[in-house]
Write a protein that holds these residues in place. Sequence first.
Motif, short mmCIF file in Angstrom:
data_model
loop_
_atom_site.label_atom_id
_atom_site.label_comp_id
_atom_site.label_asym_id
_atom_site.label_seq_id
_atom_site.Cartn_x
_atom_site.Cartn_y
_atom_site.Cartn_z
N PRO A 78 41.53 29.85 41.33
CA PRO A 78 40.91 31.10 41.78
C PRO A 78 41.80 32.28 41.40
CG PRO A 78 41.05 29.51 43.57
CD PRO A 78 41.81 28.93 42.42
N GLU A 79 41.25 33.19 40.63
CA GLU A 79 42.02 34.33 40.09
C GLU A 79 42.26 35.39 41.16
OE1 GLU A 79 40.39 37.24 36.90
OE2 GLU A 79 41.10 35.43 35.89
N PRO A 80 43.47 35.96 41.22
CA PRO A 80 43.69 37.05 42.17
C PRO A 80 42.84 38.27 41.79
CG PRO A 80 45.61 36.76 40.74
CD PRO A 80 44.64 35.67 40.41
N THR A 81 42.36 38.98 42.80
CA THR A 81 41.50 40.14 42.56
C THR A 81 42.27 41.42 42.89
OG1 THR A 81 40.62 40.17 44.81
CG2 THR A 81 39.44 38.80 43.18
N VAL A 82 41.75 42.53 42.42
CA VAL A 82 42.38 43.83 42.70
C VAL A 82 42.46 44.08 44.20
CG1 VAL A 82 42.17 46.33 42.39
CG2 VAL A 82 41.81 44.81 40.44
N PRO A 83 41.35 43.93 44.96
CA PRO A 83 41.46 44.18 46.41
C PRO A 83 42.48 43.26 47.10
CG PRO A 83 39.15 44.12 45.76
CD PRO A 83 39.95 43.69 44.57
N GLU A 84 42.54 41.98 46.70
CA GLU A 84 43.51 41.06 47.30
C GLU A 84 44.94 41.52 47.02
OE1 GLU A 84 42.75 37.23 45.65
OE2 GLU A 84 40.91 36.93 46.79
N LEU A 113 48.55 47.10 37.60
CA LEU A 113 48.91 46.89 39.00
C LEU A 113 50.17 46.03 39.07
CD1 LEU A 113 46.27 46.43 41.63
CD2 LEU A 113 48.16 44.84 41.69
N LYS A 114 51.07 46.37 39.97
CA LYS A 114 52.32 45.61 40.15
C LYS A 114 52.33 45.00 41.55
CE LYS A 114 57.25 46.04 39.39
NZ LYS A 114 58.31 46.94 38.96
N HIS A 115 52.64 43.71 41.61
CA HIS A 115 52.71 43.02 42.91
C HIS A 115 53.92 42.09 42.91
CE1 HIS A 115 51.62 39.79 45.83
NE2 HIS A 115 51.38 40.85 46.56
N GLU A 142 50.96 33.29 46.77
CA GLU A 142 50.03 32.15 46.70
C GLU A 142 49.51 31.92 45.29
OE1 GLU A 142 47.81 28.93 47.37
OE2 GLU A 142 49.22 29.79 48.80
N TYR A 143 49.11 32.99 44.59
CA TYR A 143 48.61 32.83 43.23
C TYR A 143 49.70 32.30 42.29
CZ TYR A 143 50.84 37.37 42.42
OH TYR A 143 51.74 38.41 42.31
N ARG A 146 50.02 28.49 42.94
CA ARG A 146 48.90 27.79 42.29
C ARG A 146 49.13 27.70 40.78
NH1 ARG A 146 45.46 31.42 45.20
NH2 ARG A 146 44.93 32.36 43.20
N LEU A 147 49.56 28.81 40.19
CA LEU A 147 49.81 28.85 38.75
C LEU A 147 50.90 27.84 38.37
CD1 LEU A 147 49.36 30.30 36.01
CD2 LEU A 147 51.11 31.91 36.71
N ARG A 148 51.98 27.84 39.11
CA ARG A 148 53.09 26.93 38.81
C ARG A 148 52.64 25.47 38.90
NH1 ARG A 148 58.53 27.74 41.79
NH2 ARG A 148 59.08 28.84 39.90
#
Length: 195
Positions: A78-84, A113-115, A142-143, A146-148
């Motif tokens: 599940p891809e991270p979204t801008v609002p998340e 966007l930077k997170h 979390e993303y 999942r990716l790792r």
Amino acid sequence: MFAVLLLSSSTKAMSAASLYAMLLLSACSPDDTGTDERKPAAPRRQVAKATKPAATPAPAARVVRLTNDSLAGQPFGPEPTVPELLSAGGQVVTRQPFRNLHEAGQIDTILLLKHQGNLFEFYRAPEKDLLRDASITNFQPEYGRRLRSRMEAAHRPAAGTNEQVKIGDTERANYVSVTYHSGRMSAVHIEPYVD
């Protein structure tokens, strides 16, 4: 008339240059006493240079190429979204207007966007946000976890090796590049296809 003015100006410039040259020469030449007031140059001491040990070149990273439609198409699951991302403390770095190539007169936005040290670039259209690019170096969110786990399931390098793994899909549209240092995942760069 003009030639006379030009000749007159050049004669004055030559006279000034000649005077300046004579002053320089007289200041440099020894005077009439025959004594040279310059001090003899002190002998130069040679300093022994420390020799550096020859640096051993770092082993070149081995490049591994894989074809995996699932990983290249959806590396996060599940891809991270801008609002998340924004609600989790992400910050908008830039917004750039972009003319929609398919809808006449529609202006969309490229959003950077930077997170938590990770960078995401989204193509924002009125109907949805599309991930255009992502650079992940922090796998704590979390993303990132999942990716790792998805990348490690596809490929595990030998301990202590440096590898660059390039994962593509069969249509050669989506790409994921994974960098391993000393056998540990250090960075992931995601380039999904966006039309």
